[in-house]
Design a protein around this motif. Sequence first.
Motif, PDB file in Angstrom:
ATOM      1  N   GLN A   1       8.715  34.393  45.387  1.00  0.00           N
ATOM      2  CA  GLN A   1       9.653  33.922  46.407  1.00  0.00           C
ATOM      3  C   GLN A   1       9.598  34.805  47.647  1.00  0.00           C
ATOM      4  OE1 GLN A   1      13.946  34.647  46.123  1.00  0.00           O
ATOM      5  NE2 GLN A   1      14.258  32.435  46.133  1.00  0.00           N
ATOM      6  N   MET A   2       9.455  36.115  47.460  1.00  0.00           N
ATOM      7  CA  MET A   2       9.333  37.024  48.595  1.00  0.00           C
ATOM      8  C   MET A   2       8.075  36.723  49.402  1.00  0.00           C
ATOM      9  SD  MET A   2      10.578  40.673  46.959  1.00  0.00           S
ATOM     10  CE  MET A   2      10.227  41.596  48.462  1.00  0.00           C
ATOM     11  N   GLU A   3       6.975  36.447  48.690  1.00  0.00           N
ATOM     12  CA  GLU A   3       5.716  36.110  49.379  1.00  0.00           C
ATOM     13  C   GLU A   3       5.854  34.810  50.156  1.00  0.00           C
ATOM     14  OE1 GLU A   3       1.862  37.938  47.092  1.00  0.00           O
ATOM     15  OE2 GLU A   3       2.830  36.221  46.155  1.00  0.00           O
ATOM     16  N   THR A   4       6.491  33.802  49.540  1.00  0.00           N
ATOM     17  CA  THR A   4       6.676  32.513  50.211  1.00  0.00           C
ATOM     18  C   THR A   4       7.505  32.661  51.478  1.00  0.00           C
ATOM     19  OG1 THR A   4       6.630  31.454  48.036  1.00  0.00           O
ATOM     20  CG2 THR A   4       7.427  30.130  49.874  1.00  0.00           C
ATOM     21  N   GLY A   5       8.495  33.568  51.441  1.00  0.00           N
ATOM     22  CA  GLY A   5       9.344  33.799  52.603  1.00  0.00           C
ATOM     23  C   GLY A   5       8.711  34.673  53.665  1.00  0.00           C
ATOM     24  N   GLY A   6       7.445  35.055  53.479  1.00  0.00           N
ATOM     25  CA  GLY A   6       6.741  35.860  54.474  1.00  0.00           C
ATOM     26  C   GLY A   6       7.064  37.336  54.428  1.00  0.00           C
ATOM     27  N   GLN A   7       7.588  37.819  53.291  1.00  0.00           N
ATOM     28  CA  GLN A   7       7.920  39.235  53.173  1.00  0.00           C
ATOM     29  C   GLN A   7       6.744  40.025  52.604  1.00  0.00           C
ATOM     30  OE1 GLN A   7      11.820  40.147  51.397  1.00  0.00           O
ATOM     31  NE2 GLN A   7      12.212  37.956  51.381  1.00  0.00           N
ATOM     32  N   LYS A   8       6.721  41.285  52.941  1.00  0.00           N
ATOM     33  CA  LYS A   8       5.703  42.188  52.417  1.00  0.00           C
ATOM     34  C   LYS A   8       6.165  42.710  51.061  1.00  0.00           C
ATOM     35  CE  LYS A   8       3.221  46.426  53.598  1.00  0.00           C
ATOM     36  NZ  LYS A   8       3.151  47.570  54.555  1.00  0.00           N
ATOM     37  N   LEU A   9       5.291  42.615  50.047  1.00  0.00           N
ATOM     38  CA  LEU A   9       5.672  43.063  48.710  1.00  0.00           C
ATOM     39  C   LEU A   9       5.804  44.585  48.673  1.00  0.00           C
ATOM     40  CD1 LEU A   9       3.578  40.826  46.285  1.00  0.00           C
ATOM     41  CD2 LEU A   9       5.943  40.552  47.006  1.00  0.00           C
ATOM     42  N   PRO A  10       6.783  45.112  47.915  1.00  0.00           N
ATOM     43  CA  PRO A  10       6.964  46.567  47.845  1.00  0.00           C
ATOM     44  C   PRO A  10       5.893  47.221  46.970  1.00  0.00           C
ATOM     45  CG  PRO A  10       8.485  45.484  46.373  1.00  0.00           C
ATOM     46  CD  PRO A  10       7.762  44.382  47.115  1.00  0.00           C
ATOM     47  N   LYS A  11       5.832  48.542  47.035  1.00  0.00           N
ATOM     48  CA  LYS A  11       4.885  49.275  46.190  1.00  0.00           C
ATOM     49  C   LYS A  11       5.404  49.421  44.762  1.00  0.00           C
ATOM     50  CE  LYS A  11       3.059  51.999  50.044  1.00  0.00           C
ATOM     51  NZ  LYS A  11       2.904  53.366  50.613  1.00  0.00           N
ATOM     52  N   GLU A  12       6.742  49.497  44.639  1.00  0.00           N
ATOM     53  CA  GLU A  12       7.328  49.779  43.321  1.00  0.00           C
ATOM     54  C   GLU A  12       8.630  49.003  43.166  1.00  0.00           C
ATOM     55  OE1 GLU A  12       8.562  53.727  40.645  1.00  0.00           O
ATOM     56  OE2 GLU A  12       8.051  53.924  42.768  1.00  0.00           O
ATOM     57  N   LEU A  13       8.878  48.562  41.932  1.00  0.00           N
ATOM     58  CA  LEU A  13      10.120  47.862  41.601  1.00  0.00           C
ATOM     59  C   LEU A  13      10.773  48.586  40.431  1.00  0.00           C
ATOM     60  CD1 LEU A  13      10.811  44.113  41.549  1.00  0.00           C
ATOM     61  CD2 LEU A  13      11.326  45.385  39.476  1.00  0.00           C
ATOM     62  N   VAL A  14      12.027  48.967  40.585  1.00  0.00           N
ATOM     63  CA  VAL A  14      12.750  49.721  39.556  1.00  0.00           C
ATOM     64  C   VAL A  14      13.666  48.770  38.798  1.00  0.00           C
ATOM     65  CG1 VAL A  14      14.271  51.672  39.105  1.00  0.00           C
ATOM     66  CG2 VAL A  14      12.657  51.773  41.002  1.00  0.00           C
ATOM     67  N   TYR A  15      13.537  48.787  37.478  1.00  0.00           N
ATOM     68  CA  TYR A  15      14.298  47.885  36.611  1.00  0.00           C
ATOM     69  C   TYR A  15      14.948  48.714  35.503  1.00  0.00           C
ATOM     70  CZ  TYR A  15      15.128  42.979  35.390  1.00  0.00           C
ATOM     71  OH  TYR A  15      15.695  41.745  35.218  1.00  0.00           O
ATOM     72  N   ASP A  16      15.879  48.113  34.763  1.00  0.00           N
ATOM     73  CA  ASP A  16      16.426  48.801  33.595  1.00  0.00           C
ATOM     74  C   ASP A  16      15.512  48.545  32.395  1.00  0.00           C
ATOM     75  OD1 ASP A  16      16.934  46.216  32.921  1.00  0.00           O
ATOM     76  OD2 ASP A  16      19.106  46.341  33.091  1.00  0.00           O
ATOM     77  N   ARG A  17      15.946  48.950  31.215  1.00  0.00           N
ATOM     78  CA  ARG A  17      15.065  48.830  30.038  1.00  0.00           C
ATOM     79  C   ARG A  17      14.807  47.372  29.641  1.00  0.00           C
ATOM     80  NH1 ARG A  17      17.739  53.698  29.115  1.00  0.00           N
ATOM     81  NH2 ARG A  17      16.338  55.425  28.612  1.00  0.00           N
ATOM     82  N   GLY A  18      15.562  46.444  30.217  1.00  0.00           N
ATOM     83  CA  GLY A  18      15.300  45.039  29.942  1.00  0.00           C
ATOM     84  C   GLY A  18      14.022  44.530  30.576  1.00  0.00           C
ATOM     85  N   GLY A  19      13.445  45.303  31.478  1.00  0.00           N
ATOM     86  CA  GLY A  19      12.222  44.875  32.154  1.00  0.00           C
ATOM     87  C   GLY A  19      10.952  45.323  31.468  1.00  0.00           C
ATOM     88  N   ARG A  20      11.039  45.676  30.189  1.00  0.00           N
ATOM     89  CA  ARG A  20       9.831  46.095  29.446  1.00  0.00           C
ATOM     90  C   ARG A  20       8.798  44.976  29.431  1.00  0.00           C
ATOM     91  NH1 ARG A  20      13.607  48.077  25.554  1.00  0.00           N
ATOM     92  NH2 ARG A  20      13.795  50.338  25.599  1.00  0.00           N
ATOM     93  N   GLY A  21       7.558  45.363  29.427  1.00  0.00           N
ATOM     94  CA  GLY A  21       6.472  44.382  29.403  1.00  0.00           C
ATOM     95  C   GLY A  21       5.323  44.846  30.264  1.00  0.00           C
ATOM     96  N   LYS A  22       5.070  44.143  31.347  1.00  0.00           N
ATOM     97  CA  LYS A  22       3.967  44.483  32.228  1.00  0.00           C
ATOM     98  C   LYS A  22       4.324  45.703  33.085  1.00  0.00           C
ATOM     99  CE  LYS A  22       2.241  39.742  32.560  1.00  0.00           C
ATOM    100  NZ  LYS A  22       1.928  38.626  33.470  1.00  0.00           N
ATOM    101  N   SER A  23       3.344  46.580  33.243  1.00  0.00           N
ATOM    102  CA  SER A  23       3.564  47.771  34.078  1.00  0.00           C
ATOM    103  C   SER A  23       3.262  47.491  35.549  1.00  0.00           C
ATOM    104  CB  SER A  23       2.694  48.935  33.587  1.00  0.00           C
ATOM    105  OG  SER A  23       1.324  48.568  33.643  1.00  0.00           O
ATOM    106  N   GLU A  24       2.599  46.348  35.818  1.00  0.00           N
ATOM    107  CA  GLU A  24       2.258  46.004  37.196  1.00  0.00           C
ATOM    108  C   GLU A  24       2.183  44.490  37.340  1.00  0.00           C
ATOM    109  OE1 GLU A  24      -1.530  46.580  40.107  1.00  0.00           O
ATOM    110  OE2 GLU A  24      -0.824  48.388  39.097  1.00  0.00           O
TER     111      GLU A  24
END
Length: 448
Positions: free
Chosen positions: A317-340
């Motif tokens: 959605q950020m890409e569709t809106g013309g935004q630049k993707l960040p270098k890093e995204l911080v999540y809680d432990r519920g975001g386990r899975g892919k590292s990138e």
Amino acid sequence: MLGKNPEKKPELFRPMLVDFIDHEHELVLLSEKIDWNYFEKEFSPLYSKVGNPSHPIRFMVGCLLLKHLYNLGDETLEKAWIMNPYMQHFCGRVFFEHEFPCDPSNFVHFRKRIGEKGIEKIFAYSVRMHDAKTNTSNFVLSDTTVQENNTSFPTDAKLCKKVIDYCNKIAGNEGIKQRQRYTKVSKQMVRNTYNGKHPKRAKAARKSQRQLKTIAMRLIRELQRNFNAEQQEFYKDLMTLYTKVVTQKRNDADKIYSIHKPFTRCIAKGKAHSQYEFGNKVGLITTANKGKKIILGIKAFLQTPYDGHTIEPLLEQMETGGQKLPKELVYDRGGRGKSEIKGVKISIPSTPRKKDTAYQKQTKRKKFRTRAAIEPIIGHLKTDFRLAKNYFMGETGPQINALLAATAWNMKKMMELLKQKIIFLSYKIQIMLFSNPVFKNKLNSGFC
């Protein structure tokens, strides 16, 4: 046909709004900051070139923003708008008006006209207003919450009673004669199921619940027998839905919790005061820099995806809106899975590595503590910007409500920034005046 904005021409006996409002009010500052021509260009192709003129696009978009900025409904906005000259100026009106220009149902038609994509354009514009702020953030924060739907607490008895009432309504509309309507009987059976866990009421409650299911299925089968071929095709999906509601078991997957909003899901909250929420999951991404945080992406999900699986749709959605993707995204432990994901590093709290220096450990600790800043944002979205409950109908309703709530948050932050600039400029002018020796002499001599 698209209606035109009122012409800004003075009249003899009517004072213009700009003549008596405060030009440093936050709504006036925001209305000057917004490029209303952008919305005119985006939404004008959706209107026909013939027919009666519609209400201006600025008026409709302005009302959508005011609705969520001040936590108002379609009907309650009408009363607030009539009393508030700043709201009228924000919507592009020239003179103070004592009547609301349209019926509140027009907002429903406008939301359907521009659709989910149109609301996304409004949200993307609210993010672009903060471009200088969003580009300075090295990492972003993300989390999920639940947006409840405007439905009654679901029980098998209440759902069966609704099926009985809907079947009676269909029979009345189609002129089908029924053997029995069960109107009063079903009403009393629902009452019997109240407080069904009490030892003295449990037996009667179970019996009434079984009877309600039997009656509901009897009415469904009766309708299906009496439908002609055209009616069977027209009511096919409804009959399938009603049958699923009546026959579903406790452990079935994709249970129906609301007939008018079948996309409602039961989501376990894990808190003592409210164990379950009936709505849809919403994921969002915000900036992490100090000061006022901006929402960069928000998305409602009709299913119940794992928290880590909500990250990729938000980045898209950020890409569709013309935004630049960040270098890093911080999540809680519920975001386990892919590292990138899409080149964005996903960071979740974990035990520090042995080779980490004291500085690296401190940086990580500070970063994960910063992630907690997204929690009050979610709380304010629910209490102040109408994310707590979705009142819109249809499967696009949860997404439209979430986008408008996030847009209102971003607009509110812009209003605060513009107000701060005005205060800073006036303070700076005062300092310059009092530091001027000529002004000082005049002040001491009593000239000022």
